[in-house]
Design an enzyme around this catalytic site. Structure first.
Site, PDB file in Angstrom:
ATOM      1  N   GLU A 167       5.568   3.576  -5.016  1.00  0.00           N
ATOM      2  CA  GLU A 167       6.854   3.440  -4.308  1.00  0.00           C
ATOM      3  C   GLU A 167       6.880   2.180  -3.441  1.00  0.00           C
ATOM      4  O   GLU A 167       7.858   1.432  -3.430  1.00  0.00           O
ATOM      5  CB  GLU A 167       7.088   4.643  -3.383  1.00  0.00           C
TER       6      GLU A 167
ATOM      7  N   CYS B 124       4.525  10.555  -0.404  1.00  0.00           N
ATOM      8  CA  CYS B 124       3.718  10.910   0.768  1.00  0.00           C
ATOM      9  C   CYS B 124       4.444  10.423   2.032  1.00  0.00           C
ATOM     10  O   CYS B 124       5.515   9.814   1.948  1.00  0.00           O
ATOM     11  CB  CYS B 124       2.330  10.266   0.663  1.00  0.00           C
TER      12      CYS B 124
ATOM     13  N   CYS C 223       5.117   6.615   2.037  1.00  0.00           N
ATOM     14  CA  CYS C 223       6.177   6.196   1.121  1.00  0.00           C
ATOM     15  C   CYS C 223       7.539   6.724   1.561  1.00  0.00           C
ATOM     16  O   CYS C 223       8.545   6.020   1.432  1.00  0.00           O
ATOM     17  CB  CYS C 223       5.831   6.644  -0.297  1.00  0.00           C
TER      18      CYS C 223
END
Lengths: 151, 151
Positions: free
Chosen positions: A57, A85, A88
């Site tokens: 990402e 996560c 990101c």
């Protein structure tokens, strides 16, 4: 029975994930789309790049921002094979991405519907629309296959 | 009365923050230290670099990882002038940074003692030791001055 085909950006994100596995990286892929056109595509590369922030990402966001010459990816969509996560999700919010489509949920490291739930924090300045599930089986299979081989 | 001097890495982080303000960037600075030596220093640069992920912490982490040739910054300390956001806290955790020292708390965007509290999530794989408060007045003054001028 014929399966309904995956949307093209998710198909490309899975392809990127597969390319990552070939390099020994955890197979996660991401694609950035603006007005229906792919403007960036990336896969996880922390080992290859010696960069702990090099998740799919973040790499796709950085490449798209470079291509557009702005830090704001307004109106853009991010397609990614795994639930982002905390790092990101924060990057997605900073980038003002309009919509996020992720394939598989990640109870261990995800921070959208799990853990830190970054977009649900009252202080979160920009919340994208979030859609999940498309390509889940394909994305999860790729990860399972990768970790099985590692053992 | 003479004030106890700030530790050298925090003094350098404040200096980096000041350099950022001179470029029109939000004045936040970060310094990475390993075995007592500074291995990277950075300030916020999202506008200058057209990169929404270019927070001081992320830039310092990336530079240090490049310098050491590894994605794991084990045994390293990060000194930063403001409480890290969710993106940066996630990056700190991925990088396996041992200790984080931050100057000012950030109720609006911080994700260490506020909001997403990234290191407190049960799923967080690596929790650094965290210390805060040293240089708080200096860091907060820099930010206040910057936003006062912007108005």
């Amino acid at each position: 029975m014929t399966k309904w085909p995956l949307p093209e950006p998710m198909r490309l994100a899975l392809e990127a994930a597969r390319a990552g596995a070939g390099e020994g990286e955890v197979p996660i892929g991401a694609v950035l789309v603006k007005n229906g056109a792919v403007i960036a595509s990336a896969h996880n590369q922390p080992r290859t790049l010696s960069d702990p922030t090099a998740h799919a990402e973040v790499l796709a966001i950085r490449a798209a921002a470079q291509a557009l010459g702005t830090e704001r990816l307004e109106g853009c969509e991010l397609w990614v094979t795994l639930e982002p996560c905390a790092m990101c999700a924060g990057a997605i919010s900073h980038a003002r991405i309009a919509r996020v489509y992720y394939a598989a949920p990640d109870p261990k490291g995800g921070a959208v519907e799990h853990g830190a739930r970054v977009f649900e924090q009252p202080q979160c300045l920009h919340r994208p629309e979030v859609y999940s599930g498309m390509g889940e089986a394909e994305a999860a299979d790729l990860l399972r296959g990768f970790f099985r081989e590692k053992r």
